[in-house]
Design a protein around this motif. Sequence first.
Motif, mmCIF file in Angstrom:
data_model
loop_
_atom_site.group_PDB
_atom_site.id
_atom_site.type_symbol
_atom_site.label_atom_id
_atom_site.label_comp_id
_atom_site.label_asym_id
_atom_site.label_seq_id
_atom_site.Cartn_x
_atom_site.Cartn_y
_atom_site.Cartn_z
ATOM 1 N N THR A 73 2.950 13.635 -1.896
ATOM 2 C CA THR A 73 2.597 14.705 -2.820
ATOM 3 C C THR A 73 1.423 14.288 -3.711
ATOM 4 O OG1 THR A 73 4.274 13.857 -4.358
ATOM 5 C CG2 THR A 73 4.920 15.655 -2.890
ATOM 6 N N GLY A 74 0.977 15.203 -4.562
ATOM 7 C CA GLY A 74 -0.098 14.890 -5.500
ATOM 8 C C GLY A 74 -1.469 15.267 -4.977
ATOM 9 N N ARG A 75 -2.472 14.469 -5.351
ATOM 10 C CA ARG A 75 -3.861 14.771 -5.020
ATOM 11 C C ARG A 75 -4.131 14.755 -3.525
ATOM 12 N NH1 ARG A 75 -7.369 11.349 -9.527
ATOM 13 N NH2 ARG A 75 -6.576 12.434 -11.379
ATOM 14 N N LEU A 76 -3.301 14.031 -2.779
ATOM 15 C CA LEU A 76 -3.517 13.965 -1.328
ATOM 16 C C LEU A 76 -3.409 15.344 -0.692
ATOM 17 C CD1 LEU A 76 -4.011 12.218 1.172
ATOM 18 C CD2 LEU A 76 -1.542 11.863 1.323
ATOM 19 N N VAL A 77 -2.518 16.182 -1.206
ATOM 20 C CA VAL A 77 -2.362 17.532 -0.676
ATOM 21 C C VAL A 77 -3.647 18.326 -0.875
ATOM 22 C CG1 VAL A 77 -1.070 19.691 -0.871
ATOM 23 C CG2 VAL A 77 0.137 17.497 -1.069
ATOM 24 N N ASP A 78 -4.254 18.194 -2.070
ATOM 25 C CA ASP A 78 -5.509 18.905 -2.352
ATOM 26 C C ASP A 78 -6.657 18.359 -1.505
ATOM 27 O OD1 ASP A 78 -4.141 20.353 -4.274
ATOM 28 O OD2 ASP A 78 -4.609 18.916 -5.858
ATOM 29 N N ILE A 91 0.847 -1.193 0.000
ATOM 30 C CA ILE A 91 0.000 0.000 0.000
ATOM 31 C C ILE A 91 0.884 1.245 0.000
ATOM 32 C CG2 ILE A 91 -1.790 1.264 1.244
ATOM 33 C CD1 ILE A 91 -2.736 -1.358 0.041
ATOM 34 N N THR A 92 0.639 2.152 -0.927
ATOM 35 C CA THR A 92 1.472 3.354 -1.017
ATOM 36 C C THR A 92 1.140 4.333 0.105
ATOM 37 O OG1 THR A 92 -0.076 4.544 -2.451
ATOM 38 C CG2 THR A 92 1.541 3.097 -3.524
ATOM 39 N N ASP A 93 2.067 5.250 0.340
ATOM 40 C CA ASP A 93 1.871 6.257 1.382
ATOM 41 C C ASP A 93 0.660 7.130 1.067
ATOM 42 O OD1 ASP A 93 4.129 5.184 2.454
ATOM 43 O OD2 ASP A 93 5.444 6.884 2.026
ATOM 44 N N ARG A 94 0.453 7.447 -0.214
ATOM 45 C CA ARG A 94 -0.683 8.298 -0.592
ATOM 46 C C ARG A 94 -2.007 7.595 -0.319
ATOM 47 N NH1 ARG A 94 2.828 8.840 -4.940
ATOM 48 N NH2 ARG A 94 3.838 10.896 -5.122
ATOM 49 N N GLU A 95 -2.087 6.301 -0.648
ATOM 50 C CA GLU A 95 -3.325 5.554 -0.415
ATOM 51 C C GLU A 95 -3.662 5.516 1.076
ATOM 52 O OE1 GLU A 95 -3.956 1.815 -2.952
ATOM 53 O OE2 GLU A 95 -1.788 2.136 -3.090
#
Length: 260
Positions: free
Chosen positions: A179-184, A149-153
């Motif tokens: 980074t990426g959509r998780l920040v939004d 499982i990735t950190d973003r997930e």
Amino acid sequence: MNDAEWAVVRDAMPVPGWLEGRGGRPEGYCHRQMVDAVRYLVAGGITWRAMPGDFPAWDRVYAFFRRWRDKGLVAEFHDRLRDRVRKAAGRDREPTAGIIDAQSVKAAASVPAESRGFDGGKNVNGRKRHIIVDTLGLLLTVMVTAASITDREAGRTLLARLRERHWHITLVWADGGYTGRLVDLARDVLRIALTVVKRNDDAAGFTVLPKRWLVERTFAWLMRSRRLARDYETRTDTSEAVIRWSMSMVMSRRLARRAR
């Protein structure tokens, strides 16, 4: 535990239901013995059946551990100790900032295939511990997943849990894996400013990064508990409970030293 530490632990323990008129019957074993036995297992990394004869029977200790895990008592116990450590340090009970990170660890043969995976970045076959800590390095929330499982997930669920429990949090520092959509999502939905602290590309070798070192220190505290050197637990919620027990030892010892 010595007497000073037991005094700290006893005051932070959840009140049994039978004492509050919520039913049940009094326990047949001393709470101090039970807590000592669980802490011995977590610190020493032994199996349940290897519990020394100085403690109650291993199945009774496991029943105590399981009851605290399933009823959320270990989380309540841990959070009470954290509140007291923050108060002793001159901080408010509720933090306003945190640091998020993950740690991949190898899994033992007892870990089922459905809850384990391979982390290609770390070259680890096992599980991943996702945690958020406050600026003192104290645990705020934890989630254990397969290492694949990735950190973003995992960050989506972990930040949602953080917002549900600690609604004063407005800022969380993270590394480049978030980074990426998780920040939004964190900004627009959870009202949390997820700030990525990146490593300087010109830096050579090991570099201490602002704020991120706090969560790395927490992982170092956890690895002092030999039960956490590898993931041995069949269930992920058991792994999370062991992490909370490990952190409770760090905090109770700190409070006991302050009380001297």
